[in-house]
Design a protein around this motif. Structure first.
Motif, PDB file in Angstrom:
ATOM      1  N   PHE A  40      98.171 131.286  -3.928  1.00 37.82           N
ATOM      2  CA  PHE A  40      98.519 130.185  -3.028  1.00 37.82           C
ATOM      3  C   PHE A  40      97.261 129.700  -2.314  1.00 37.82           C
ATOM      4  N   PHE A  41      97.056 128.380  -2.335  1.00 39.11           N
ATOM      5  CA  PHE A  41      95.949 127.738  -1.634  1.00 39.11           C
ATOM      6  C   PHE A  41      96.504 126.710  -0.656  1.00 39.11           C
ATOM      7  N   GLN A  42      95.972 126.678   0.555  1.00 40.97           N
ATOM      8  CA  GLN A  42      96.184 125.572   1.483  1.00 40.97           C
ATOM      9  C   GLN A  42      94.821 125.175   2.019  1.00 40.97           C
ATOM     10  N   VAL A  43      94.534 123.881   1.970  1.00 38.90           N
ATOM     11  CA  VAL A  43      93.269 123.380   2.494  1.00 38.90           C
ATOM     12  C   VAL A  43      93.448 123.088   3.977  1.00 38.90           C
ATOM     13  N   LEU A  44      92.689 123.794   4.794  1.00 41.31           N
ATOM     14  CA  LEU A  44      92.730 123.587   6.238  1.00 41.31           C
ATOM     15  C   LEU A  44      91.814 122.448   6.655  1.00 41.31           C
ATOM     16  N   ASP A  45      90.713 122.306   5.937  1.00 41.48           N
ATOM     17  CA  ASP A  45      89.749 121.250   6.222  1.00 41.48           C
ATOM     18  C   ASP A  45      88.934 121.002   4.957  1.00 41.48           C
ATOM     19  N   GLY A  46      88.567 119.744   4.715  1.00 42.45           N
ATOM     20  CA  GLY A  46      87.759 119.411   3.548  1.00 42.45           C
ATOM     21  C   GLY A  46      88.612 119.085   2.333  1.00 42.45           C
ATOM     22  N   VAL A  47      87.989 119.196   1.172  1.00 42.19           N
ATOM     23  CA  VAL A  47      88.642 118.893  -0.106  1.00 42.19           C
ATOM     24  C   VAL A  47      88.300 119.999  -1.100  1.00 42.19           C
ATOM     25  N   LEU A  48      89.300 120.445  -1.848  1.00 43.52           N
ATOM     26  CA  LEU A  48      89.117 121.464  -2.868  1.00 43.52           C
ATOM     27  C   LEU A  48      89.628 120.935  -4.196  1.00 43.52           C
ATOM     28  N   ASP A  49      88.821 121.071  -5.226  1.00 40.77           N
ATOM     29  CA  ASP A  49      89.249 120.799  -6.600  1.00 40.77           C
ATOM     30  C   ASP A  49      89.492 122.137  -7.275  1.00 40.77           C
ATOM     31  N   ILE A  50      90.590 122.230  -8.013  1.00 41.41           N
ATOM     32  CA  ILE A  50      90.859 123.433  -8.795  1.00 41.41           C
ATOM     33  C   ILE A  50      90.994 123.009 -10.252  1.00 41.41           C
ATOM     34  N   ARG A  51      90.053 123.447 -11.075  1.00 38.17           N
ATOM     35  CA  ARG A  51      90.150 123.191 -12.508  1.00 38.17           C
ATOM     36  C   ARG A  51      91.071 124.246 -13.103  1.00 38.17           C
ATOM     37  N   LEU A  52      91.938 123.814 -14.002  1.00 36.05           N
ATOM     38  CA  LEU A  52      92.927 124.694 -14.627  1.00 36.05           C
ATOM     39  C   LEU A  52      92.816 124.595 -16.141  1.00 36.05           C
ATOM     40  N   ARG A  53      92.882 125.730 -16.806  1.00 36.60           N
ATOM     41  CA  ARG A  53      92.976 125.766 -18.265  1.00 36.60           C
ATOM     42  C   ARG A  53      94.432 126.078 -18.598  1.00 36.60           C
ATOM     43  N   GLU A  54      95.099 125.081 -19.182  1.00 42.93           N
ATOM     44  CA  GLU A  54      96.510 125.224 -19.507  1.00 42.93           C
ATOM     45  C   GLU A  54      96.712 125.058 -21.006  1.00 42.93           C
ATOM     46  N   ALA A  55      97.911 125.356 -21.471  1.00 44.92           N
ATOM     47  CA  ALA A  55      98.205 125.312 -22.903  1.00 44.92           C
ATOM     48  C   ALA A  55      97.851 123.972 -23.532  1.00 44.92           C
ATOM     49  N   ASP A  56      98.058 122.872 -22.802  1.00 47.96           N
ATOM     50  CA  ASP A  56      97.785 121.549 -23.370  1.00 47.96           C
ATOM     51  C   ASP A  56      96.418 120.998 -22.968  1.00 47.96           C
ATOM     52  N   GLY A  57      95.534 121.852 -22.456  1.00 48.10           N
ATOM     53  CA  GLY A  57      94.177 121.423 -22.134  1.00 48.10           C
ATOM     54  C   GLY A  57      93.787 121.727 -20.698  1.00 48.10           C
ATOM     55  N   GLU A  58      92.684 121.151 -20.318  1.00 46.33           N
ATOM     56  CA  GLU A  58      92.136 121.378 -18.988  1.00 46.33           C
ATOM     57  C   GLU A  58      92.469 120.207 -18.078  1.00 46.33           C
ATOM     58  N   ARG A  59      92.765 120.501 -16.815  1.00 38.54           N
ATOM     59  CA  ARG A  59      92.986 119.444 -15.839  1.00 38.54           C
ATOM     60  C   ARG A  59      92.441 119.898 -14.489  1.00 38.54           C
ATOM     61  N   THR A  60      92.271 118.945 -13.586  1.00 39.16           N
ATOM     62  CA  THR A  60      91.792 119.235 -12.237  1.00 39.16           C
ATOM     63  C   THR A  60      92.831 118.770 -11.230  1.00 39.16           C
TER      64      THR A  60
END
Length: 138
Positions: free
Chosen positions: A59-79
């Motif tokens: 679990f992620f919650q952004v308290l301040d700023g911006v976070l990108d999370i890159r994910l590798r999933e079955a149908d490819g990569e997404r952010t």
């Protein structure tokens, strides 16, 4: 704020106060425990490491700023991009790589003892803390 706060929760904890006690990036502090879970805060900037938690969601919650999370999933990569106040759960077994260009402060929920670099990971660069989180004051 004493280490007793993380163990016994004698009173309210202000996350802004906790975030003011350290500057180390990618090195979460354990704010409090709930059952078998750590409530952690972290300051981040730049790249983390590709990693996966085989047996737990993250679990992620952004308290301040911006976070990108890159994910590798079955149908490819997404952010997934999270702004201030946004929450997101990375499902167990999903390779992911958090990144914050400008920096962010995060709230994380993870089972106690969960390593910051998951169960499997790419090579851990020197700026990433491969730990299970740190007690306040450490």
């Amino acid at each position: 704020m004493s280490d007793d706060t993380t163990k016994n929760s004698p009173g309210p904890v202000l996350l802004s106060d906790v975030l003011g006690t350290f500057e180390t990036l990618w090195s979460p502090r354990i704010v409090i425990r709930v059952n078998d879970y750590d409530v952690r805060v972290a300051k981040v900037r730049g790249e983390h490491v590709w990693h996966v938690h085989e047996d737990t969601d993250e679990f992620f919650q952004v308290l301040d700023g911006v976070l990108d999370i890159r994910l590798r999933e079955a149908d490819g990569e997404r952010t997934v991009t999270l702004g201030r106040g946004a929450v997101f759960v990375v499902p167990r077994g999903t390779w992911h790589k958090p990144h914050s260009a400008e920096g962010a402060s995060l709230l994380l929920f993870e089972p106690s003892g969960t390593p910051t670099v998951g169960d499997r990971h790419d090579e851990v660069p020197g700026h990433v803390d491969a730990s299970t989180g740190h007690e306040l004051g450490s």
